[in-house]
Design a protein around this motif. Structure first.
Motif, short mmCIF file in Angstrom:
data_model
loop_
_atom_site.label_atom_id
_atom_site.label_comp_id
_atom_site.label_asym_id
_atom_site.label_seq_id
_atom_site.Cartn_x
_atom_site.Cartn_y
_atom_site.Cartn_z
N ALA A 100 0.83 -1.21 0.00
CA ALA A 100 0.00 0.00 0.00
C ALA A 100 0.86 1.26 0.00
N ASN A 101 1.93 1.26 0.78
CA ASN A 101 2.83 2.41 0.81
C ASN A 101 3.53 2.61 -0.53
N PHE A 102 3.89 1.52 -1.17
CA PHE A 102 4.54 1.61 -2.48
C PHE A 102 3.60 2.21 -3.51
N GLU A 103 2.35 1.76 -3.51
CA GLU A 103 1.36 2.30 -4.44
C GLU A 103 1.13 3.79 -4.18
N GLU A 104 1.06 4.15 -2.92
CA GLU A 104 0.88 5.56 -2.55
C GLU A 104 2.07 6.39 -3.02
N SER A 105 3.28 5.87 -2.86
CA SER A 105 4.46 6.62 -3.28
C SER A 105 4.50 6.76 -4.80
N LYS A 106 4.04 5.75 -5.55
CA LYS A 106 3.99 5.86 -7.00
C LYS A 106 3.06 6.98 -7.41
N LYS A 107 1.89 7.06 -6.78
CA LYS A 107 0.94 8.13 -7.09
C LYS A 107 1.54 9.49 -6.77
N LEU A 108 2.21 9.59 -5.65
CA LEU A 108 2.82 10.85 -5.25
C LEU A 108 3.92 11.27 -6.23
N LYS A 109 4.74 10.32 -6.67
CA LYS A 109 5.79 10.62 -7.64
C LYS A 109 5.20 11.10 -8.96
N GLU A 110 4.11 10.47 -9.40
CA GLU A 110 3.47 10.88 -10.64
C GLU A 110 2.93 12.31 -10.52
N ARG A 111 2.31 12.61 -9.39
CA ARG A 111 1.80 13.96 -9.18
C ARG A 111 2.94 14.98 -9.15
N LEU A 112 4.04 14.62 -8.51
CA LEU A 112 5.20 15.51 -8.44
C LEU A 112 5.80 15.75 -9.82
N GLN A 113 5.93 14.71 -10.61
CA GLN A 113 6.46 14.87 -11.96
C GLN A 113 5.55 15.74 -12.81
N ALA A 114 4.25 15.54 -12.70
CA ALA A 114 3.30 16.36 -13.45
C ALA A 114 3.42 17.82 -13.02
N TYR A 115 3.56 18.05 -11.74
CA TYR A 115 3.70 19.41 -11.23
C TYR A 115 4.99 20.05 -11.74
N ARG A 116 6.07 19.30 -11.75
CA ARG A 116 7.35 19.83 -12.24
C ARG A 116 7.27 20.17 -13.72
N LYS A 117 6.63 19.31 -14.51
CA LYS A 117 6.48 19.59 -15.94
C LYS A 117 5.64 20.85 -16.14
N GLU A 118 4.59 20.97 -15.35
CA GLU A 118 3.71 22.13 -15.46
C GLU A 118 4.44 23.41 -15.10
N THR A 119 5.19 23.40 -14.02
CA THR A 119 5.92 24.61 -13.62
C THR A 119 7.06 24.91 -14.59
N ALA A 120 7.69 23.90 -15.15
CA ALA A 120 8.75 24.12 -16.13
C ALA A 120 8.17 24.76 -17.39
N ALA A 121 7.00 24.31 -17.82
CA ALA A 121 6.35 24.89 -18.99
C ALA A 121 5.95 26.33 -18.72
N GLU A 122 5.50 26.63 -17.55
CA GLU A 122 5.11 28.01 -17.19
C GLU A 122 6.32 28.94 -17.18
N THR A 123 7.44 28.47 -16.66
CA THR A 123 8.63 29.32 -16.61
C THR A 123 9.20 29.55 -18.01
N GLU A 124 9.06 28.57 -18.90
CA GLU A 124 9.51 28.76 -20.29
C GLU A 124 8.64 29.78 -21.00
N ASN A 125 7.35 29.76 -20.71
CA ASN A 125 6.44 30.72 -21.35
C ASN A 125 6.68 32.14 -20.86
N ILE A 126 7.11 32.29 -19.64
CA ILE A 126 7.37 33.61 -19.08
C ILE A 126 8.61 34.22 -19.72
N MET A 127 9.61 33.45 -19.97
CA MET A 127 10.87 33.98 -20.53
C MET A 127 10.74 34.12 -21.97
#
Length: 84
Positions: free
Chosen positions: A57-84
């Protein structure tokens, strides 16, 4: 050695814990000479199974958390590229 035998922390093993504690109370000296060994083995197996379930259960939870973190990082990276 086993973890503290509290029923609320080990709901999967509650029945075996109660039997094990009853065996220790019924055989105050026999417990030192193997009277409750069978129950101890069952209790150890139950704790291992319980730990495996929690680990999965902890492993599954950590996989979900990692996916959310990666999606957030991609989103913020795309936003910073659009600003510059």
């Amino acid at each position: 050695m086993h973890p503290p035998l509290t029923l609320h922390r080990h709901p999967m093993c509650a029945e075996i814990i109660e039997l094990f504690q009853k065996c220790h109370n019924d055989h105050p000296y026999g417990k030192f000479f193997g009277e409750c060994t069978d129950l101890k083995i069952k209790l150890d197996r139950c704790f291992r199974q319980e730990k495996a379930v929690k680990r999965k259960a902890n492993f599954e939870e950590s996989k979900k958390l990692k996916e959310r973190l990666q999606a957030y990082r991609k989103e913020t990276a795309a936003e910073t590229e659009n600003i510059m």
